[in-house]
Write an enzyme that holds these catalytic residues in place. Structure first.
Site, PDB file in Angstrom:
ATOM      1  CG  ASP A 214      54.331 -48.318  -3.947  1.00 22.32           C
ATOM      2  OD1 ASP A 214      55.507 -48.262  -4.337  1.00 22.32           O
ATOM      3  OD2 ASP A 214      53.558 -47.346  -3.963  1.00 22.32           O
TER       4      ASP A 214
ATOM      5  CG  ASP B 150      59.223 -47.818  -6.712  1.00 23.23           C
ATOM      6  OD1 ASP B 150      58.783 -47.868  -7.879  1.00 23.23           O
ATOM      7  OD2 ASP B 150      59.133 -46.795  -6.003  1.00 23.23           O
ATOM      8  CD  GLU B 151      53.439 -48.409  -8.723  1.00 23.29           C
ATOM      9  OE1 GLU B 151      52.221 -48.283  -8.871  1.00 23.29           O
ATOM     10  OE2 GLU B 151      54.263 -47.484  -8.920  1.00 23.29           O
TER      11      GLU B 151
END
EC number: 2.7.7.7
Length: 371
Positions: A20, A120-121
């Protein structure tokens, strides 16, 4: 018979990483603009220039200390953050998409078993990695270091034997955190966690659980599987699974999703059409960025609305294949305008999704001159 005997057996053989990126959009802007150092950075249009409109995409950790976070009205940041610290930055989703591609490129050095959740993950199954002889913790640490050295961004990760625990780990020590949950430590870790830390337990459910004296993972287990099923149905079953650290869902690499979307529940409900409009614009940009990150186009836009009386509708509109946020936004705005009674009653939930997805095999040309 104990509850654990009624649940599926755990699989301890896998090695899963959840990565993350820390305050991703804000961190990218701070990296590219040194003058933002020591500022409370909020990624949103400045409401002082838009008549109070705008929704926050994300905020850096300095801004979060003032209680500012994603999906809040941008005007709240003006009230909560001292003027000398506050800086608004309009989101640049094309740039975030490019940086996300660089992060994913580094992930692929470890494994191709990658399930992207957002720009983003992502989850990675490194049970059989491209770098033999390295533990999952060593691989995750290496990835975190490479992201920092090559891209000058920080990230957090969790490592364990399933996706649920890996995500719990990545959230545990942000920012720039690293958490390894070994099988023999999982139950103690989960028993100590507040229920708000468990993914999938929303605010309304948290309130109900707290009224029943359920405050931690241990309390969920003590509540009992039969009561969880009776009171919370399917979600109660998953609460029980997670309270015992069980999650058998695989990392689904390169999966073809049927739709991508974003929604927000409002408490209290909203009546302001400008505020609803600002959320639709934010949802459109987020969904478009997701599609571009996965190299997908959508053939349908779906608007979902629920009023304060829990009346819910979905409205669909077919479109030419696109990932253009302006197309999504304009259509969603038109669909909402056809249902004026929902704003009159008060909107409890608003959502936008893109469906009938297909891979993009050509260069998309925008019809909007400013793009």
């Amino acid at each position: 018979m104990a509850d654990i005997d009624l649940l599926p057996r755990n699989d301890f053989s896998r090695r899963i990483i959840h990565l993350d990126m820390d305050a991703f959009y804000a961190s990218v802007e701070m990296r590219d603009r040194p003058e933002l150092a020591n500022k409370a950075v909020v990624i949103a249009q400045d409401p002082r220039k838009t008549g109070g409109h705008g929704v926050i995409a994300t905020a850096n950790y300095r801004a979060r200390k003032y209680g500012v976070g994603s999906a809040m009205a941008a005007a709240q940041a003006v009230k909560l953050i001292p003027a000398e610290e506050l800086v608004f930055v309009e989101p640049d989703f094309a740039k975030y998409h490019r940086v996300s591609g660089q992060v994913h490129g580094l992930m692929h050095e470890l494994t191709d078993q990658i399930e992207s959740v957002a720009l983003d993950e992502a989850y990675m199954d490194v049970t059989r990695s491209k770098i033999p002889g390295k533990s999952a913790l060593e691989l995750a640490s290496y990835l975190q270091e490479q992201i920092f050295r090559q891209l000058h961004l920080t990230s957090s990760f969790g490592v364990s034997y399933n996706k649920f625990l890996a995500k719990m780990g990545s959230e545990y020590a942000k920012p720039f955190g690293r958490t390894y949950l070994a099988p023999d430590r999982v139950q103690d870790f989960l028993d100590r966690q507040e229920i708000k830390r468990f993914p999938g337990i929303g605010k309304k459910t948290q309130e109900r659980l707290k009224e029943a004296g359920v405050l931690t993972g241990r309390d969920i287990r003590n509540y009992g599987l039969s009561r969880l099923l009776k009171d919370y149905k399917k979600s109660g079953y998953y609460m029980a699974l997670h309270a015992y650290g069980i999650d058998l869902s695989p990392v689904q690499a390169s999966r073809q999703r049927k739709s991508l979307g974003k929604e927000r529940t409002f408490e209290p409900v909203i009546y302001d059409p400008d505020r609803a409009d600002a959320y639709l614009k934010d949802f459109s940009q987020t969904v478009a960025a997701e599609l571009k990150g996965r190299n997908l186009l959508a053939r349908v836009v779906v608007l979902k609305v629920r009023d304060r009386n829990f009346k819910t509708i979905t409205r669909r509109q077919q479109i030419q294949p696109t990932s253009d946020p302006e197309v999504f936004y304009q259509l969603a705005k038109e669909l909402l305008a056809r249902e004026p009674e929902f704003l009159a009653e008060g909107i409890r939930l608003l959502g936008l999704s893109a469906g009938e997805l297909e891979e993009k095999h050509y260069q998309e040309i925008s019809l909007f001159a400013d793009e």
